[in-house]
Design an enzyme around this catalytic site. Structure first.
Site, PDB file in Angstrom:
ATOM      1  N   LYS A  24       0.832  -1.214   0.000  1.00 35.78           N
ATOM      2  CA  LYS A  24       0.000   0.000   0.000  1.00 35.78           C
ATOM      3  C   LYS A  24       0.868   1.266   0.000  1.00 35.78           C
ATOM      4  CE  LYS A  24      -3.817  -2.367  -0.259  1.00 35.78           C
ATOM      5  NZ  LYS A  24      -4.121  -3.400   0.672  1.00 35.78           N
TER       6      LYS A  24
HETATM    7  C1  LIG Z   1      -5.326  -4.421   1.038  1.00 39.25           C
HETATM    8  C2  LIG Z   1      -6.798  -4.275   1.087  1.00 39.25           C
HETATM    9  C3  LIG Z   1      -7.560  -4.612   2.211  1.00 39.25           C
HETATM   10  C4  LIG Z   1      -6.982  -5.301   3.398  1.00 39.25           C
HETATM   11  O1  LIG Z   1      -5.881  -4.643   3.929  1.00 39.25           O
HETATM   12  P1  LIG Z   1      -4.966  -5.402   4.978  1.00 39.25           P
HETATM   13  O2  LIG Z   1      -4.252  -4.275   5.700  1.00 39.25           O
HETATM   14  O3  LIG Z   1      -4.037  -6.277   4.213  1.00 39.25           O
HETATM   15  O4  LIG Z   1      -5.837  -6.169   5.900  1.00 39.25           O
HETATM   16  C5  LIG Z   1      -8.916  -4.351   2.192  1.00 39.25           C
HETATM   17  N1  LIG Z   1      -9.513  -3.819   1.124  1.00 39.25           N
HETATM   18  C6  LIG Z   1      -8.824  -3.499   0.016  1.00 39.25           C
HETATM   19  C7  LIG Z   1      -9.540  -2.881  -1.134  1.00 39.25           C
HETATM   20  C8  LIG Z   1      -7.442  -3.732  -0.039  1.00 39.25           C
HETATM   21  O5  LIG Z   1      -6.761  -3.453  -1.152  1.00 39.25           O
END
Ligand SMILES: *Cc1c(COP(=O)(O)O)cnc(C)c1O
Length: 383
Positions: free
Chosen positions: A184
């Protein structure tokens, strides 16, 4: 193959962040403590938000925010099929029924006209996803929510750094969940946070993230400074550690420079690929915004490319270039089909995108030379 493998994503961790993690490890306090407290303050300032709750992941954040909304059997939650499965799973785990609507094929965000059509008396929450870091049309969305008395829980996992009409996602609206997973826009290893304007929801998420322990409740009745506590809810264990916050403190400082480089690289793709018949490039909405470019996701035109998306990804891998798949349309996974009766054809735009979408390499430390290499290899694959 002489050139080394180029991943589609790679975290950028600076020396200050590494030193902070080491200092945390040496401090004798590695779980939730002063660094999480500081990170909370810094995030609150960044979002200009009254309540920010760091957690072990965005999945945890979605789960707890939905639990805090106290869904009853049969309550419906509207979301998009073009998302990571955590969005659907947490709706189900919190007792809701996921109701899906198709995407706008231009922006890949949920089609708000279809959201309006999907609202019933059982609808309680809308969960939009700011796909790839492109904001949904917040004025339209919140207008809809207000008229129908619905809560909005934004899955903003892609959207730290996204701006809608001059305002940061997270700085206005109801409740948002951000992710700090390594792919991210900023990372704490694993991690995430809930941001909200709702004091009641913040209090519940705060309790639920750590066993339902309320030290204040105990303090009201007992001597202060004691280690004792009361349990006021059956909670989970979703707290963030100081080791994670140590990274986050420095990542947040770098966010603007990360987005600046992501934007340069994304625009470089947009320009270079504009005339390639093999691609349908990410579209931009008319309203003022800043895209956070968490991922760069064109759709392959299989006929012009003479290959499928999966074949393309395989050929890139053979040339030592990584690509990502975000996402197949979630409703076609077996569990959701069997449990909720979804089937092929239900959401044609999401299904088409799910078959054709590719995440090309994009990360802040990617060089122009690496970018050129991706373009050269794609050219050789197609011609
Ligand atoms: C990455 C992601 C999540 C989950 O994030 P985590 O921190 O890995 O639990 C949820 N929704 C979307 C759209 C994502 O891309």
């Amino acid at each position: 193959m002489s050139e080394e493998f180029l991943p589609f994503s790679r975290p950028s961790i600076n020396r200050a962040a590494i030193d902070e993690v080491v200092a945390c490890l040496e401090s004798g306090w590695i779980t939730t403590g002063p660094r999480v407290a500081q990170f909370t303050e810094n995030l609150r300032e960044y979002f200009s938000a009254p309540f920010v709750l760091p957690l072990s992941s965005a999945t945890a954040g979605l789960h707890l925010a939905l639990l805090a909304l106290d869904l009853q059997p049969g309550d419906e939650v509207i979301t998009t099929p073009l998302t990571f499965v955590a969005t659907l799973n947490t709706i189900i785990l919190a007792g809701g029924k996921p109701v899906l609507v198709d995407i706008d094929p231009h922006t890949l965000n949920m089609d708000l006209n279809q959201v309006a059509d999907a609202i019933t008396e059982k609808t309680k929450v809308i969960v939009p996803v700011h796909f790839a870091g492109l904001p949904v049309d917040m004025d339209v969305l919140y207008q809809l929510a207000q008229v129908h008395h619905l809560r909005v829980l934004e899955d903003a996992a892609h959207a730290i750094g996204t701006v809608y009409k001059g305002k940061r996602i997270g700085s206005f609206g109801d409740t948002q969940v951000f992710s700090f997973h390594p792919n991210k826009n900023i990372t704490t290893g694993e991690g995430g946070c809930v941001v909200t304007t709702d004091a009641e929801l913040a209090k519940k998420v705060g309790l639920l993230r750590f066993h339902g322990i309320d030290r204040e409740a105990w303090n009201r009745y007992g001597k202060s400074g004691n280690q004792d506590y009361e349990i006021v809810l059956p909670g989970l264990k979703y707290n963030m550690m100081d080791i994670q916050a140590a990274l986050g403190l420095h990542q947040l400082q770098e966010l603007e420079s990360f987005i600046a480089r992501r934007t340069e690289l994304a625009e470089r793709y947009q320009e270079a690929l504009a005339d390639w018949p093999q691609w349908q490039l990410p579209g931009t909405p008319a309203f003022a915004h800043r895209h956070a470019w968490h991922i760069y996701t064109p759709l392959i035109n299989e006929q012009a490319a003479h290959m499928s998306r999966d074949e393309f990804m395989q050929k890139m891998k053979e040339k030592n270039i990584g690509t990502g798949l975000h996402y197949r349309a979630a409703h076609l996974y077996p569990y959701y089909r069997e449990e909720f009766g979804f089937k092929p054809g239900d959401f044609p735009y999401a299904e088409s995108a799910g078959e054709r979408i590719v995440s090309l390499p994009l990360f802040p430390t990617m060089t122009d030379a690496q970018h050129d290499r991706v373009l050269d290899v794609m050219y050789s694959i197609f011609n």
